[in-house]
Design an enzyme around this catalytic site. Structure first.
Site, mmCIF file in Angstrom:
data_model
loop_
_atom_site.group_PDB
_atom_site.id
_atom_site.type_symbol
_atom_site.label_atom_id
_atom_site.label_comp_id
_atom_site.label_asym_id
_atom_site.label_seq_id
_atom_site.Cartn_x
_atom_site.Cartn_y
_atom_site.Cartn_z
ATOM 1 N N ASP A 252 7.744 17.017 -23.877
ATOM 2 C CA ASP A 252 7.356 18.369 -22.923
ATOM 3 C C ASP A 252 6.694 19.080 -24.470
ATOM 4 O O ASP A 252 7.226 19.538 -25.864
ATOM 5 C CB ASP A 252 7.903 19.235 -22.330
ATOM 6 C CG ASP A 252 7.294 20.563 -22.456
ATOM 7 O OD1 ASP A 252 7.062 20.134 -20.522
ATOM 8 O OD2 ASP A 252 6.361 20.993 -22.428
ATOM 9 N N GLU B 261 1.935 18.926 -19.225
ATOM 10 C CA GLU B 261 2.177 18.356 -20.933
ATOM 11 C C GLU B 261 3.468 17.602 -20.768
ATOM 12 O O GLU B 261 3.837 17.700 -21.768
ATOM 13 C CB GLU B 261 1.575 19.419 -21.864
ATOM 14 C CG GLU B 261 2.273 20.032 -21.832
ATOM 15 C CD GLU B 261 3.165 21.111 -21.101
ATOM 16 O OE1 GLU B 261 2.890 20.938 -19.354
ATOM 17 O OE2 GLU B 261 4.220 22.543 -21.560
HETATM 18 N N1 LIG Z 1 -6.502 20.206 -21.341
HETATM 19 C C1 LIG Z 1 -5.226 20.532 -20.120
HETATM 20 N N2 LIG Z 1 -4.189 20.939 -20.284
HETATM 21 C C2 LIG Z 1 -3.474 20.462 -19.588
HETATM 22 C C3 LIG Z 1 -3.631 19.893 -18.595
HETATM 23 N N3 LIG Z 1 -2.824 19.465 -17.520
HETATM 24 C C4 LIG Z 1 -1.384 21.175 -17.503
HETATM 25 N N4 LIG Z 1 -2.565 21.526 -18.653
HETATM 26 C C5 LIG Z 1 -2.137 23.765 -19.773
HETATM 27 O O1 LIG Z 1 -0.752 22.607 -20.000
HETATM 28 C C6 LIG Z 1 -0.637 24.308 -20.493
HETATM 29 C C7 LIG Z 1 1.229 23.819 -20.283
HETATM 30 O O2 LIG Z 1 1.905 25.887 -20.422
HETATM 31 P P1 LIG Z 1 3.635 26.168 -20.524
HETATM 32 O O3 LIG Z 1 3.420 25.250 -19.191
HETATM 33 O O4 LIG Z 1 3.159 27.929 -20.049
HETATM 34 O O5 LIG Z 1 3.757 25.418 -21.295
HETATM 35 P P2 LIG Z 1 3.060 25.479 -23.361
HETATM 36 O O6 LIG Z 1 2.323 26.708 -23.393
HETATM 37 O O7 LIG Z 1 3.164 24.236 -23.634
HETATM 38 O O8 LIG Z 1 5.210 25.774 -23.733
HETATM 39 P P3 LIG Z 1 6.424 25.520 -23.809
HETATM 40 O O9 LIG Z 1 6.641 23.997 -22.507
HETATM 41 O O10 LIG Z 1 7.146 26.085 -23.798
HETATM 42 O O11 LIG Z 1 6.881 24.496 -25.392
HETATM 43 C C8 LIG Z 1 -1.134 25.310 -19.430
HETATM 44 O O12 LIG Z 1 -2.233 26.051 -19.916
HETATM 45 C C9 LIG Z 1 -1.839 24.088 -19.110
HETATM 46 O O13 LIG Z 1 -3.265 24.997 -18.250
HETATM 47 C C10 LIG Z 1 -3.808 18.468 -18.931
HETATM 48 O O14 LIG Z 1 -4.287 18.276 -18.080
HETATM 49 N N5 LIG Z 1 -5.491 19.660 -19.720
#
Ligand SMILES: Nc1nc2c(ncn2[C@@H]2O[C@H](COP(=O)(O)OP(=O)(O)OP(=O)(O)O)[C@@H](O)[C@H]2O)c(=O)[nH]1
Length: 390
Positions: free
Chosen positions: A245, A288
């Protein structure tokens, strides 16, 4: 969407031979080929037997010998059809296709020999001379690569040239006209076969790959992993899982925009792909979050792979248009290894998830291996891995 030269080359390559096709695609194509080859065998066997009374009515000589030949062909086709229906690999289907074509052409050569190599268009026996034409056309329904298709066409062409040589009509105008027509039809058949293959490859890609990163999507990832896990576990070999992740990925999106976030995801998948072995299965679980399945990989080796990935990701400087500095990201990894035959995939995914939770809580940019002693996640908070895998 415009295709680059390298994408054209890749697409052309996968239409020419099956060498670059994914194993899972081969299984899908084999299923498709099998039903068609079995149908061809059974339909052709039935038509072959039903033609016996027609021969009896319209041919004066050789009727009995031809009927025996037809019954032999019938038996061979029924056998090929039945054995093919019991098999599911691409190689088995290819062998069945060649067996079908060879047996049809054997019948063509033997029947023409029996009839004294007819080439007079006024005689009913001339129908036997036209068989290769029909053989080429019926193959239109198979999704084949150019190489497979050309091999099959060459078998048909060789037997036809043999028969025409025997009849002395090889260089006659009507034979040359027939060859010309047949060559045109042959090209159209190859075109139809490769178009089917192309369509299958496109649909397969849409259904199984993540459009942003090009790696397996969740459904395909878990399907392949489940199959692979069951095979590996029956041989009592270790099986490891890395659940990855990206850290604080939301900040990347918030600061630099969604497009920058997408480029980071693409750079990350490329970095992982560069470290993976051919037998590893890697895909995007969602957002992610990514999973790398490592068949026949011990806990120690899984740790080494995780370290390699984390270092590589940490060292990346991701260039994004409009952003002055290259972006830096890190990843946290949860590791779990199955050694016990009775484990199932959902259990080791659950364990990797718990290990990931620990890595995140430990400050991120680190890996953690599942430890039975510490069950950190409460049951209510656990993800429904069992439902996802099944
Ligand atoms: N650009 C982009 N962002 C994505 C995609 N799928 C998910 N996200 C973003 O990934 C982010 C995941 O955020 P969180 O689940 O809060 O996790 P994090 O900010 O990585 O924090 P931790 O995992 O706790 O380290 C969110 O802002 C989603 O909008 C994608 O296909 N493209």
């Amino acid at each position: 969407m415009e295709l680059s030269l390298s994408q054209y080359k890749t697409q052309l390559g996968e239409l020419l031979t099956a060498r670059s096709h994914a194993a899972a695609f081969n299984t899908t194509r084999a299923t498709y080929l099998r039903t068609r080859i079995v149908a061809l065998c059974y339909i052709w066997a039935a038509l072959c037997a039903l033609w016996i009374p027609v021969d009896a009515l319209l041919l004066d000589e050789s009727v009995t010998t031809l009927a025996i030949l037809r019954l032999k062909l019938c038996a061979v086709l029924l056998f090929v059809g039945w054995t093919t229906s019991q098999r599911s690999t691409l190689n088995a289907c290819r062998n069945a296709m060649f067996a079908l074509v060879v047996s049809l052409n054997m019948f063509y050569m033997l029947s023409n020999h029996q009839l004294g190599y007819p080439h007079n268009i006024d005689a009913f026996s001339y129908c036997y001379n036209l068989l290769p034409f029909v053989y080429v056309v019926i193959l239109t329904i198979l999704p084949l690569t150019v190489k497979e298709s050309v091999c099959v066409m060459l078998i048909i062409a060789a037997s036809q040239i043999y028969v025409d040589t025997q009849s002395g009509a090889l260089l006659s105008f009507d034979t040359i006209a027939l060859y010309w027509l047949q060559t045109v039809v042959g090209f159209l058949v190859i075109w139809a076969q490769t178009s089917k293959l192309h369509m299958m490859l496109r649909l397969y890609r849409h259904a199984t790959l993540d459009p942003l990163t090009g790696v397996y999507n969740r459904r395909m990832l878990l399907t392949l992993a489940k199959r692979d896990f069951e095979n590996t576990r029956t041989k009592s070999r270790p099986y490891s899982v890395l659940l990855m992740d990206l850290d604080r990925f939301k900040r990347v999106n918030d600061r630099y925009g969604h497009h920058a976030g997408d480029i980071v995801l693409q750079a990350f998948t490329q970095a992982v792909q560069e470290t993976q072995r051919k037998s590893d299965i890697f895909g995007r679980f969602g957002g992610e979050e990514f999973i790398l399945f490592l068949p026949r990989c011990s806990a120690n080796n899984a740790q080494l792979v995780a370290d390699r990935i984390m270092t590589r990701v940490r060292d990346m400087g991701i260039e994004v248009e409009g952003v002055s500095e290259p972006l830096k990201v890190t990843t946290s990894i949860g590791i779990s290894t199955s050694l016990c035959k009775s484990d199932d995939l959902s259990l080791i995914l659950e364990q990797a998830d718990q290990a990931l939770f620990k890595a995140k809580n430990g400050g991120r940019d680190q890996s953690s291996t599942y430890d039975q002693e510490e069950d950190l996640v409460e049951d209510g908070q656990k993800r429904p891995w069992l439902e996802l895998v099944n």
